[in-house]
Scaffold this active site. Structure first.
Site, PDB file in Angstrom:
ATOM      1  CB  SER A   1     -14.290  19.900  20.536  1.00  0.00           C
ATOM      2  OG  SER A   1     -15.285  20.784  20.077  1.00  0.00           O
TER       3      SER A   1
ATOM      4  CE  LYS B   1     -19.021  20.359  27.240  1.00  0.00           C
ATOM      5  NZ  LYS B   1     -19.727  19.925  26.004  1.00  0.00           N
TER       6      LYS B   1
ATOM      7  CD  GLU C   1     -13.114  16.621  23.056  1.00  0.00           C
ATOM      8  OE1 GLU C   1     -13.125  15.583  23.749  1.00  0.00           O
ATOM      9  OE2 GLU C   1     -14.049  17.426  23.033  1.00  0.00           O
TER      10      GLU C   1
ATOM     11  CG  ASP D   1     -20.084  12.924  25.052  1.00  0.00           C
ATOM     12  OD1 ASP D   1     -21.326  12.809  24.952  1.00  0.00           O
ATOM     13  OD2 ASP D   1     -19.488  13.981  24.792  1.00  0.00           O
TER      14      ASP D   1
END
Length: 428
Positions: free
Chosen positions: A367, A337, A207, A244
């Site tokens: 990702s 998402k 990322e 995260d």
């Protein structure tokens, strides 16, 4: 005369990890069209909608998506020809019924989502509107989201020794989105200088964040705080930290494998609580496993008024699972998402449910990304107020930031930067 769908076509493209994904084009009778590309995750929740892969080891190591492409170009196309592209709910319902499973395993969530998004783009283009205005209405309300910028990667997103997946900066104190982006970029460069000066690796992960080997996870926080100060910003005022943990990846046999220790849920909660006291942490995502609901309840009781607790794997953008979490007082925010649930309609339903229950909403990338910028428009259209789309490098991440800059210029005073108002954890 109402424009209708006259053609739907999908094909394979590559994502940011050199794996195949789908790009879909929907064409209307007016000659307007819409295109969308589908992302893919690395650390995925068990209850996510199914991403259909070919499993043909002779192509792309089994990760080809020719079957999903065929599903779009065959049965989905046949079912949707002649439909009004403005009927998003009806179109998504047709695809869900055509699939016939709870998790979109037959046609593939990647096939269905690609069509769902391309239909929305086609309808928006036919109306001569940007996607955020088409979805959000001409009058909004709109706001520019606070970005969560992943500048140190670990876990499943890197090949280093860090257990936790993302260490992020959150430029809450910026006056505009453009300035927030500048804050982040300057800290990113300051962090790179720190890494190079210490002989640490400055290569980046999936990322776009740096992926150094460090003595422990806490050292990542320390490095980031130093970089914030090097860039002449004040931690806890201009810029906060976010984490995260991706704890589902660490959870085995009822314990968390963290820094070579086997921690109970209570011990993991103690560790997270200690960090919120020691560092200016404003948000923790997936602090515990998706299968540790009892632990999540304890975590929420401990920290719900002190920090944003984001459910990703535990909710998987599913309105039914989120509703269960709300009833059990699990978390106080949700990561959204698109490909976890597989249609635009269901995604918008999840956002609406979260907002009506005063849960924070963070629109997120995956990702494995492409140059598609749908999530930028979605964050503004839904007034989500937060977005998570990676670091300040890699074009697949920067494309979303640049799209948000464009939207901010277009909307000007109509879309103030959300800043600290984005965080609802002390106002539930």
């Amino acid at each position: 005369m109402t424009a209708t769908i006259t053609d739907i076509n999908a094909h394979e493209i590559l994502d940011s990890r050199a794996n195949p994904t789908l790009e879909v084009r929907v064409t209307l009778s007016s000659q307007a069209y819409g295109c969308a590309a589908v992302p893919s995750g690395a650390s995925t929740g068990e209850r996510e909608a199914v991403e259909l892969r070919d499993n043909d080891l002779e192509r792309y190591g089994g990760k080809g998506v020719l079957q999903a492409v065929e599903n779009v170009n065959g049965p989905i196309r046949d079912a949707l020809l002649g439909q009004d592209p403005r009927s998003q709910e009806e179109i998504d319902r047709i695809m869900i019924e055509l699939d016939g499973t709870e998790n979109k395993a037959n046609l593939g969530a990647n096939a269905i989502l690609g069509v769902s998004l391309a239909v929305a783009y086609a309808a928006a283009n036919n109306a001569d509107l940007p996607l955020y205005r088409y979805l959000g209405g001409d009058g909004g309300p709109f706001s520019m989201p606070v970005p969560m910028m992943n500048i140190i990667n670990g876990g499943a997103h890197a090949t280093n020794n860090l257990d936790f997946q993302e260490f992020m900066i959150v430029p809450v104190g910026a006056p505009t989105f453009a300035e927030a982006l500048r804050y982040g970029a300057e800290v990113f460069h300051a962090l790179k200088k720190r890494l190079v000066s210490r002989g640490l690796m400055s290569a980046v992960g999936d990322e776009g964040g740096f992926a150094p080997d460090l003595p422990n996870n806490e050292a990542a926080f320390e490095l980031i705080l130093e970089a914030i100060e090097d860039a002449n910003y004040v931690p806890g005022k201009d810029i906060y930290l976010a984490l995260d943990a991706a704890s589902s990846e660490l959870y085995q046999n009822g314990r968390y494998d963290f820094e070579n220790n086997q921690l109970t849920s209570e011990e993991m909660i103690d560790r997270l609580t200690e960090w919120t006291k020691k560092y200016p942490v404003i948000s923790i995502e997936d602090g515990l496993s998706e299968n540790d609901w009892a632990g999540w309840k304890l975590l929420t009781e401990r920290l719900e008024n002190k920090v944003q607790l984001v459910g990703d794997d535990i909710f998987v953008t599913n309105p039914d699972i989120l509703e269960k979490g709300i009833k059990k007082n699990i978390a106080n925010a949700i990561l959204v998402k698109l490909n976890q649930i597989g249609t635009l309609t269901e995604t918008l339903a999840t956002v609406g449910l979260a907002k009506s229950n005063k849960y924070g909403v963070i629109i997120s990338h995956r990702s494995g990304e492409t140059e598609d910028t749908t999530i930028a428009d979605l964050a503004v259209a839904t007034d989500a107020r937060q977005i998570k789309t990676g670091s300040l490098c890699r074009s697949d991440r920067v494309a979303k930031y640049n799209r948000l800059l464009q939207i901010e210029r277009e909307l000007n005073d109509q879309a103030p930067y959300a800043g600290k108002e984005a965080f609802l954890f002390n106002r539930k």
